[in-house]
Design an enzyme around this catalytic site. Sequence first.
Site, PDB file in Angstrom:
ATOM      1  CE1 TYR A 110      -7.992  -7.583  -2.594  1.00 27.58           C
ATOM      2  CE2 TYR A 110      -6.497  -6.036  -1.543  1.00 27.58           C
ATOM      3  CZ  TYR A 110      -6.865  -6.788  -2.642  1.00 27.58           C
ATOM      4  OH  TYR A 110      -6.096  -6.761  -3.784  1.00 27.58           O
ATOM      5  CG  ASP A 151       1.233  -2.857  -2.217  1.00 29.61           C
ATOM      6  OD1 ASP A 151       0.008  -3.062  -2.083  1.00 29.61           O
ATOM      7  OD2 ASP A 151       1.701  -1.717  -2.416  1.00 29.61           O
TER       8      ASP A 151
END
Length: 351
Positions: free
Chosen positions: A157, A133
Amino acid sequence: MKQNILITGGAGFIGSHVVRLFVKSYPNKRIYNLDKLTYAGNLENLKDIQNEANYTFIKGDICNSQLVMSLFEKYHIDTVIHLAAESHVDRSIINPMDFIQTNIVGTVTLLNAAKHYWKDAYEGKLFYHISTDEVYGSLGETGYFTETTPYDPRSPYSASKASSDHLVRAYYHTYKLPIIISNCSNNYGPYQFPEKLIPLMINNIKNMKPLPVYGKGENVRDWLYVEDHAQAIQLLFEKGKIGETYNIGGENEWRNIDLVRKLCQLMDKKLNRPAGSSEQLITFVKDRAGHDLRYAIDCSKIKNELGWKQSVNFEQGLELTVDWYLQNEQWLNNVITGEYESYYEKQYILR
Ligand code: NAD
Ligand code: DAU
């Protein structure tokens, strides 16, 4: 079809739960686990199924094109369930390049192999990419991420995961490669490496070490028990629609400070410590750079279209998790030596 399944990153946290579920659910399918065994990969996570007849482990790097191609050819791979990744935000802040390499280059290497070996016979093939998400960015106090929320990744990331999602979709649109993507919220449960919030806190509470809460502890995450994620992945493997994206979440939002306090209370009971003693270990430390405030998933699509739902509530899940870590002291002790010690020092002591 869908008989020869390549699972990448199967020796990691979520991957090991997925491998176990698939090996047990499909005795007539072959499960191949390709994992580089980085600091986060651990074959101990799969000890109970390592000798099953339908399971094969291959140690290797998803960026190694020759190796990946040879696996497709040798094992007639018709399904990829792609979990291998560098997965920890704090490490991506220290060293982004590993994330670019594995999460982006590694994903394209797998996509190229699938495209090459499946060529025009895409029927019965599946490239299922597991994502996060975090690609959607950060929410304010209200609102939810849906499958159509624009991407706005904010850490190395999440930017690397967003890139990989874009590439997977690009191979669908350009080459018609049969893909599915799912984006999940924060997982917790057994076998999670103790660099992540919940197992790190469990380990520190157990050892009476300071509990490092970033900033004021007001950031919010949506927690899902890992086996519920694995079940959702199985459902999408069986019934997901090609080309589609599905959000998966816990519908279970917690401010970090409240979650850490809850863990302290639970562990005081489990360890027979006086109520309130673990909370005294809470230490507010320098905030994570670019710390996303809140994640919250709207998972109504997978619920309404495919009938998935969470089966473990947070009370049960946290208790199962704490019990597992307390009962698996050897597993924990093995992973908190060596590499973990130098990472911990860099992240929490020297900065
Ligand atoms: P993890 O860090 O526990 O495990 C990652 C695994 O990938 C390890 O076994 C590691 O050895 C392997 N790996 C890393 N680089 C590799 C490479 N180059 N080649 C082959 N194997 C390699 O990660 P996790 O928490 O289990 O996450 C798995 C996947 O799920 C990731 O793609 C992550 O982005 C995604 N995800 C995680 C969460 C979460 O809360 N943990 C939530 C949503 C999505
Ligand atoms: O949302 C899904 C993502 O969840 C996954 O894609 C990632 O792979 C996974 O690592 C996780 O990312 P987070 O950054 O949300 O998880 P982490 O456990 O690192 O941190 C959870 C929250 O706790 C976050 O707000 C930062 C905070 N935190 C974390 C650590 C490790 C602390 O306050 N102290 C800590 O020591």
